[in-house]
Design an enzyme around this catalytic site. Structure first.
Site, mmCIF file in Angstrom:
data_model
loop_
_atom_site.group_PDB
_atom_site.id
_atom_site.type_symbol
_atom_site.label_atom_id
_atom_site.label_comp_id
_atom_site.label_asym_id
_atom_site.label_seq_id
_atom_site.Cartn_x
_atom_site.Cartn_y
_atom_site.Cartn_z
ATOM 1 N N SER A 47 25.038 40.930 -19.342
ATOM 2 C CA SER A 47 24.286 40.293 -18.425
ATOM 3 C C SER A 47 23.454 39.044 -18.796
ATOM 4 O O SER A 47 23.868 38.033 -19.604
ATOM 5 C CB SER A 47 23.502 41.186 -17.360
ATOM 6 O OG SER A 47 22.904 40.625 -16.424
ATOM 7 N N ASP A 55 31.563 43.173 -9.473
ATOM 8 C CA ASP A 55 30.049 43.086 -10.222
ATOM 9 C C ASP A 55 29.150 42.113 -8.735
ATOM 10 O O ASP A 55 29.787 41.248 -8.414
ATOM 11 C CB ASP A 55 30.228 42.035 -11.080
ATOM 12 C CG ASP A 55 28.822 42.004 -11.869
ATOM 13 O OD1 ASP A 55 27.814 41.743 -11.157
ATOM 14 O OD2 ASP A 55 28.945 41.768 -13.213
ATOM 15 N N HIS A 72 28.534 45.764 -12.030
ATOM 16 C CA HIS A 72 27.848 45.193 -13.079
ATOM 17 C C HIS A 72 27.650 45.911 -14.437
ATOM 18 O O HIS A 72 27.366 45.783 -15.442
ATOM 19 C CB HIS A 72 26.611 44.483 -12.468
ATOM 20 C CG HIS A 72 25.762 43.611 -13.509
ATOM 21 N ND1 HIS A 72 26.463 42.386 -13.804
ATOM 22 C CD2 HIS A 72 24.527 43.788 -13.711
ATOM 23 C CE1 HIS A 72 25.549 41.713 -14.713
ATOM 24 N NE2 HIS A 72 24.374 42.666 -14.685
#
Length: 276
Positions: free
Chosen positions: A97, A227, A256
């Protein structure tokens, strides 16, 4: 605790496990978490003889709750200082991320010999926010909403995110883990509100296009196509195309937070890439 003090006086906490002469793997966590988010992967690779390192980004976890420097240039500079302090060479840098953005920004600037390979997992590059140049991005109002929720009730916001979209626990039939939700909340609340607020701009508005183009080492881009935090279509495939030596691996139906929900899938793929 193991810490380094950066040039601007910030204390950066880090973990450093395993043989010092083994190949290092450096893990970069997402917003607003800490090095603890990598426990599963660190134990997996430690057991296979690697040296594993993970730091708490400034303003996160056990590092200083910084009021300034909460942007990608400083994040990457902090990583460079850590790599120099630990004399890391031929390292593999893995970022999830926001940490994927940090990896791209650092690796594009790293001293020769420091980095062997990199991995971007559910990562924010090339750029998240919608603009004329990035019509598939998320509107700025989405990130304004994050900021407003953080200011209004950070503790509740840090329950709602993991309980819903982060791990896909809001999907029909999802196997919800209260422990995973609580651990996300615990990590988030350890950090500083100001740093977390600033970091929303850093992960959403930083353009990593030129970073990706500059990177010469092999890069694995891993992303779940369900995601809900970093939408797949505007991230992973675009990053893979910009990289000189990029490989895209797409995970059908994964969320995610796939490193936590599906380590039995992610870890062997990471190992195969590192050994390949």
């Amino acid at each position: 605790m193991s810490t380094i003090t950066t040039k601007d006086g910030t204390e950066i906490f880090y973990k450093d496990w395993g043989p010092k002469d083994a190949q290092p793997i450096v893990f970069h966590h997402g917003w607003p978490l800490s090095a603890d988010d990598w426990d599963n992967q660190m134990l997996f690779f430690l057991d296979r003889g690697y040296r594993v390192i993970a730091h708490d980004r400034r303003g996160h976890g056990r590092s200083s709750q910084t009021a300034t420097g909460n942007e990608m240039d400083t994040y990457a500079a902090d990583v460079a200082e850590l790599a120099a302090k630990l004399d890391l060479r031929n390292a593999v840098h893995i970022g999830h991320s926001t940490g994927g953005g940090e990896v791209a920004h650092y690796v594009a600037r790293a001293e020769p010999g420091r980095v062997a390979k990199a991995v971007l997992i559910g990562a924010v590059p090339p750029i998240m926010v919608k603009s004329e140049k990035n019509p598939g991005g998320l509107p700025i109002e989405v990130f304004d909403g994050f900021r407003a929720a953080l200011v209004a009730n950070r503790a509740q916001f840090y329950i709602d995110v993991p309980a819903g979209p982060f791990y896909g626990f809001n999907r029909a039939g999802a196997k919800v883990s209260q422990g995973v939700i609580d651990n996300w909340w615990r990590q988030g609340m350890m950090g500083g509100a100001k740093a977390h607020y600033d970091c929303i701009k850093a992960f959403s508005e930083t353009d990593f296009t030129e970073d990706l183009k500059r990177i010469e080492v092999p890069v694995l881009v891993m992303h779940g196509d369900d995601d809900q935090i970093v939408p797949y279509a505007d991230s992973a495939p675009l990053s893979a195309k910009l990289l000189r030596n990029g490989t895209l691996k797409t995970y059908k139906g994964l969320p995610h937070g796939l490193c936590t929900t599906h380590p039995e899938i992610v870890n062997p793929d990471l190992l195969a890439f590192i050994k390949g």
